[in-house]
Design a protein around this motif. Structure first.
Motif, PDB file in Angstrom:
ATOM      1  N   THR A   1     -12.417  48.198  52.952  1.00 51.16           N
ATOM      2  CA  THR A   1     -11.758  49.102  53.885  1.00 51.16           C
ATOM      3  C   THR A   1     -10.318  48.649  54.048  1.00 51.16           C
ATOM      4  O   THR A   1     -10.057  47.463  54.286  1.00 51.16           O
ATOM      5  N   VAL A   2      -9.388  49.581  53.922  1.00 48.23           N
ATOM      6  CA  VAL A   2      -7.969  49.245  54.056  1.00 48.23           C
ATOM      7  C   VAL A   2      -7.359  50.055  55.202  1.00 48.23           C
ATOM      8  O   VAL A   2      -7.702  51.227  55.397  1.00 48.23           O
ATOM      9  N   LYS A   3      -6.496  49.406  55.976  1.00 51.94           N
ATOM     10  CA  LYS A   3      -5.800  50.060  57.081  1.00 51.94           C
ATOM     11  C   LYS A   3      -4.323  50.134  56.743  1.00 51.94           C
ATOM     12  O   LYS A   3      -3.677  49.114  56.491  1.00 51.94           O
ATOM     13  N   LEU A   4      -3.798  51.364  56.731  1.00 56.06           N
ATOM     14  CA  LEU A   4      -2.397  51.599  56.393  1.00 56.06           C
ATOM     15  C   LEU A   4      -1.632  52.121  57.601  1.00 56.06           C
ATOM     16  O   LEU A   4      -2.156  52.896  58.388  1.00 56.06           O
ATOM     17  N   LYS A   5      -0.406  51.665  57.718  1.00 52.25           N
ATOM     18  CA  LYS A   5       0.526  52.232  58.697  1.00 52.25           C
ATOM     19  C   LYS A   5       1.866  52.334  58.006  1.00 52.25           C
ATOM     20  O   LYS A   5       2.587  51.348  57.851  1.00 52.25           O
ATOM     21  N   MET A   6       2.163  53.528  57.533  1.00 52.75           N
ATOM     22  CA  MET A   6       3.347  53.710  56.695  1.00 52.75           C
ATOM     23  C   MET A   6       4.617  53.636  57.529  1.00 52.75           C
ATOM     24  O   MET A   6       4.724  54.254  58.592  1.00 52.75           O
ATOM     25  N   ARG A   7       5.562  52.839  57.034  1.00 53.32           N
ATOM     26  CA  ARG A   7       6.802  52.605  57.748  1.00 53.32           C
ATOM     27  C   ARG A   7       7.974  52.738  56.783  1.00 53.32           C
ATOM     28  O   ARG A   7       7.844  52.511  55.593  1.00 53.32           O
ATOM     29  N   ILE A   8       9.116  53.102  57.355  1.00 48.73           N
ATOM     30  CA  ILE A   8      10.351  53.104  56.577  1.00 48.73           C
ATOM     31  C   ILE A   8      11.383  52.276  57.324  1.00 48.73           C
ATOM     32  O   ILE A   8      11.337  52.136  58.550  1.00 48.73           O
ATOM     33  N   LYS A   9      12.281  51.692  56.580  1.00 45.64           N
ATOM     34  CA  LYS A   9      13.316  50.864  57.169  1.00 45.64           C
ATOM     35  C   LYS A   9      14.346  51.746  57.858  1.00 45.64           C
ATOM     36  O   LYS A   9      14.850  52.710  57.282  1.00 45.64           O
ATOM     37  N   LEU A  10      14.658  51.406  59.101  1.00 48.56           N
ATOM     38  CA  LEU A  10      15.640  52.170  59.857  1.00 48.56           C
ATOM     39  C   LEU A  10      17.040  51.773  59.414  1.00 48.56           C
ATOM     40  O   LEU A  10      17.402  50.589  59.416  1.00 48.56           O
ATOM     41  N   THR A  11      17.808  52.767  59.021  1.00 49.12           N
ATOM     42  CA  THR A  11      19.186  52.513  58.624  1.00 49.12           C
ATOM     43  C   THR A  11      20.094  52.699  59.829  1.00 49.12           C
ATOM     44  O   THR A  11      20.207  53.800  60.385  1.00 49.12           O
TER      45      THR A  11
END
Length: 204
Positions: free
Chosen positions: A179-189
């Motif tokens: 089981t994998v838990k993902l929380k997609m994030r992007i770097k704030l510019t």
């Protein structure tokens, strides 16, 4: 989940895949069974080659790619950038070497080797228990994920609940479930602060 489904398909009976629409990027999930090393039709190498062809042609460069399933490969621990310290194997077997080459070509890492197994899990990070007496437990099932999205993986755990329900209380045979838990994030510019205009201070 059906609203997020963009595309689905399969290649033979050993590879199925879906493309899911995400708010940050698209997610490609490939569920795979790679035959064990002794099988020849199709072989581990043949199926891995077909998987690599799909990974080359379907996802876009910025998409998150995840490959999950029984890869029938033993990956050595602490392969810098690709496996973590929680693999139980000191060295890779031939199927593991092929799988690692695929990971390096597609820029994937084995996420479940970077997370410490639960203290209540007596099998540690192993995902396969043989019925044969005296055979060591192995890590054969993996969650491979794009390295550029590594920080989005919050946890990857092993569950033996399906095995316990199938074979009876206290009996752990065959494969565990990942089981994998993902929380997609992007770097704030951050916006650049305005630069002072020194030309206005120059002599007329």
């Amino acid at each position: 989940a059906s609203k997020l489904l963009v595309l689905s398909g399969h290649s033979g009976s050993r590879i199925v895949y879906v493309k899911l629409r995400g708010t940050v990027t698209n997610l490609w999930v490939f569920c795979v069974y790679l035959p064990h090393g002794a099988r020849s039709q199709p072989s581990h190498e043949d199926t891995l080659r077909e998987l690599e062809k799909l990974c080359q042609t379907l996802p876009q460069r910025r998409d998150l790619v995840m490959v999950m399933g029984d890869l029938n490969a033993k990956l050595a621990r602490n392969t810098k950038g690709y496996t973590g310290k929680f693999s139980p194997h000191k060295s890779s077997n031939p199927c593991g070497v092929r799988t690692l080459n695929f990971m390096q070509a597609r820029d994937l890492l084995a996420a479940n080797t970077f997370f410490c197994p639960r203290s209540t899990n007596s099998e540690g990070s192993a995902t396969y228990v043989s019925k044969k007496a005296g055979q060591a437990n192995s890590l054969l099932d993996y969650c491979l994920i794009s390295r550029r999205w590594r920080s989005s993986v919050k946890n990857c755990t092993t569950s033996w609940a399906p095995s316990l329900r199938r074979f009876g209380k206290g009996i752990k045979w065959d494969h565990a479930m990942l089981t994998v838990k993902l929380k997609m994030r992007i770097k704030l510019t951050k916006p650049r602060p305005p630069q002072p205009d020194f030309e206005s201070l120059s002599d007329p």
